[in-house]
Design a protein around this motif. Structure first.
Motif, short mmCIF file in Angstrom:
data_model
loop_
_atom_site.label_atom_id
_atom_site.label_comp_id
_atom_site.label_asym_id
_atom_site.label_seq_id
_atom_site.Cartn_x
_atom_site.Cartn_y
_atom_site.Cartn_z
N SER A 92 55.82 33.24 41.67
CA SER A 92 55.12 32.78 40.46
C SER A 92 56.07 32.07 39.49
N LEU A 134 56.01 38.21 45.15
CA LEU A 134 54.95 37.57 44.38
C LEU A 134 55.43 37.17 42.99
N ILE A 161 50.47 39.82 37.31
CA ILE A 161 51.54 38.87 36.98
C ILE A 161 51.06 37.85 35.96
N GLU A 162 49.83 37.38 36.12
CA GLU A 162 49.29 36.40 35.17
C GLU A 162 49.19 36.98 33.77
N ARG A 165 53.99 30.79 50.92
CA ARG A 165 53.06 31.77 50.38
C ARG A 165 53.48 33.15 50.84
N LEU A 166 52.78 34.14 50.31
CA LEU A 166 53.17 35.51 50.58
C LEU A 166 53.07 35.84 52.06
N GLY A 209 45.72 39.47 51.36
CA GLY A 209 44.88 38.60 50.54
C GLY A 209 43.41 38.90 50.62
N VAL A 222 47.29 42.27 46.94
CA VAL A 222 47.76 40.93 46.55
C VAL A 222 46.96 40.35 45.38
N PRO A 223 45.63 40.32 45.45
CA PRO A 223 44.89 39.83 44.27
C PRO A 223 45.17 40.65 43.02
N THR A 261 48.61 39.63 41.72
CA THR A 261 48.53 38.29 41.14
C THR A 261 47.94 38.33 39.74
#
Length: 609
Positions: free
Chosen positions: A520, A516, A459-460, A253-254, A446, A452-453, A456
């Protein structure tokens, strides 16, 4: 159970002790045993057996598990045999047998140790061989270990308790390790050739055995994440302590990029402070507050009083803690630290001995425009209320969770947290029975509202991932590490002190974004990175100490005490009176001017809308 284990051990140890005694005579007389000495051996065998057994029993050797015998167990066995040999020597010499060969004592001791140790080693070898063959019918995946010989050795020991893996080789960062073997597994090559080694062994799964703090871990993560290799790591001690946790490999993980050594806590001291006590946590539903609650629960608090303004965050925390710690009494309030009387009523009802104040507004850009007065009322006035209440109810400890942004602040959030530190120091002078400390640390990986959120989610959506500046760096630590160091500082601090945490090496935000993206399963060509420019109040780098400050070491290697000027005696009165006069909608410029008066090192930046 213990008696059964001891009896099974003697089924082997007893005959081997007798065999060693007779073999000592036999070797002493050059593989023959004249009749007089045969009689001596026969007469003294019961004594030798009884005395050696007594030595082993006195050191609890029969309690050892043969299945998991270790070098430590064998050293313990050697001590038992040595004690037994002394007892045998004393008993036989006290018998005054004429012409008894004294070299038998030493020879029999050495043979006893050899036979008993060999039996245990053979038993463990047989058990591991049987277990390994019992797994052949199950699907086992090939695994390549990355790490030094020492790290690989520890990983191989851990993997013996984890099913489903077959180690095919080791990749070491040290060139001199090539060709050597560890527990029968060969070092195949260097970390730089990791992809080639993986292809040669027909595996895509790699276990990072490198310890936190070692550059190998970061090198592998940055170079091979997203390359098609499945990167795994061993669970941390904190993860193994969680309810329902099992010893299994997990995806990297990160936070593994940080490469930080585990926090060493004064477990006995913290247990003495928390165990059986009532602890109140403000901001309990936030990232740091919730982790503080978990740590406090693990330390055995009798009652945990959780205060948070968010109903949903309080509900989630209640559900988690009720399931994980059913024996602990948890009390959950949806209250606001800005309401002094309500906070006082809660504290008077439960009388906490420890107050952990994590409630705060922390998002820099959000507090920089339109919400300046909210930051003042929550971060400063809320801290004043919590600190006063702690003193009024006789709490032994009060800990303010502060931030590195309080150092030479360039934004409203940082200035309000620096003012909150001053308020805590001022209140500490009012309540001598309560120890007040503040703890500064950097960004928490996090946590809610962190990058970080955000990354994320971007990226999604396929990108771009937005980074404000290619050179911007931040200090990071994990949520459990931050919470543990807050507790440690609260335990060891003297009233009025401000603690600074060792945040390790700063990390480039763009490196976090790249990692990150790779974790992914995508590339930077698929998810681009865009630079948007620094936001209002944002620095390229954060400081942990102001320019005119120095630090002093503490007994804990990751905690230092900041030497700062004492807060002015009028800080509490001035804060209360100004906020009371400011009203509901004071001018932003007026807020900044007043903050600069109270925090001279505060340098406001122009606000862009």
């Amino acid at each position: 159970m213990g008696r059964s284990l001891r009896s099974k051990s003697w089924l082997f140890d007893g005959p081997l002790i007798v065999l060693a005694w007779w073999a000592a005579f036999w070797l002493r007389f050059n593989l023959s045993l004249p009749q007089p000495y045969f009689d001596q051996a026969l007469r003294t065998t019961p004594v030798a057996l009884a005395c050696m057994a007594a030595g082993l029993l006195l050191l609890r050797v029969p309690r050892q598990s043969w299945r998991y015998v270790s070098l430590a167990d064998l050293r313990h066995l050697a001590a038992g045999v040595a004690l037994g040999a002394l007892l045998v020597t004393a008993a036989v010499l006290g018998w005054r047998i004429g012409g008894f060969p004294r070299s038998v004592f030493l020879i029999s001791a050495l043979l006893t140790l050899l036979l008993l140790a060999g039996a245990r080693a053979a038993w463990r070898t047989l058990a591991e061989y049987t277990q390994a063959h019992a797994r052949t019918d199950a699907a086992q995946q090939p695994l390549l270990i990355v790490g030094t010989i020492d790290e690989a050795d520890q990983a191989l020991r851990t993997l013996k308790g984890v099913e489903g893996w077959h180690v095919v080789g080791i990749a070491s960062p040290r060139a001199q390790d090539a060709g050597r073997t560890v527990q029968g597994v060969r070092v195949l090559g260097s970390v730089g050739a990791l992809d080639e080694l993986a292809r040669a062994q027909q595996t895509a799964t790699v276990l990072l055995a490198s310890a936190p703090g070692e550059p190998t871990r970061r090198e592998v993560l940055m170079r091979w994440s997203g390359s098609g290799l499945n990167l795994l790591t061993l669970p941390t001690a904190d993860e193994l302590l969680r309810p329902g946790a099992a010893a299994r490999l997990r995806q990297v993980r990160l936070e593994d990029l940080l490469g930080r050594t585990p926090v060493q806590l004064d477990a006995a001291g913290l247990a003495g402070l928390i165990s059986g006590a009532t602890v109140l946590v403000t901001g309990a539903g936030g990232s740091i507050g919730a982790e503080l609650c978990r740590q406090v629960a693990r330390l055995g608090a009798a009652r945990l009083v959780c205060v948070d303004v968010s109903e949903y965050a309080t509900y989630r925390l209640e559900q988690e803690l009720r399931q994980a710690f059913p024996a602990m009494e948890g009390v959950y309030y949806t209250a606001n630290v800005r309401e002094a009387e309500r906070l006082r009523a809660i504290a008077l009802e439960h009388r906490p001995s420890v107050v952990l104040h994590a409630a705060a507004y922390k998002h820099v850009p959000l507090m920089e425009a339109h919400n300046e007065i909210e930051a003042l009322r929550t971060n400063v006035l809320g801290t004043l209320h919590a600190a006063r209440v702690a003193g009024e109810v006789g709490a032994a400890r009060f800990v303010l969770v502060s931030t590195d942004k309080a150092v030479n602040p360039t934004n409203v959030m940082g200035a309000t947290k620096r003012l909150a530190e001053q308020v805590v120091q001022a209140v500490a002078a009012e309540f001598a029975g309560t120890q007040y400390v503040s703890v500064r640390f950097g960004n928490v990986l996090g946590s809610s509202g962190s990058v970080v959120p955000l990354f994320t989610a971007q990226i999604e959506l396929g990108g771009p991932v937005t980074v404000t500046h290619p050179d911007i760096v931040r200090y990071f630590m994990t949520i459990p590490e931050a919470a543990q160091l807050v507790l440690q500082a609260g335990l060891m601090g003297q009233s009025g002190q401000i603690f600074v945490l060792d945040m390790g090496e700063p990390v480039k935000i763009v490196d976090l974004a790249r990692l990150l993206i790779r974790l992914s399963g995508k590339s930077e060509a698929e998810v681009p990175i865009a630079f948007t420019g620094l936001r209002p109040g944002e620095k390229l780098y954060e400081e942990l100490l102001a320019d005119d400050e120095t630090t002093e070491p503490t007994p804990h290697p990751k905690l230092r005490v900041a030497k700062v000027a004492a807060a002015g005696g009028d800080v509490v009165r001035a804060t209360e009176s100004w906020l009371a006069a400011a009203g509901a909608a004071p001018e932003a410029a007026a807020i900044r001017d007043w903050l600069h008066q109270r925090v001279p090192e505060y340098r406001a930046q122009p606000v862009r809308f």
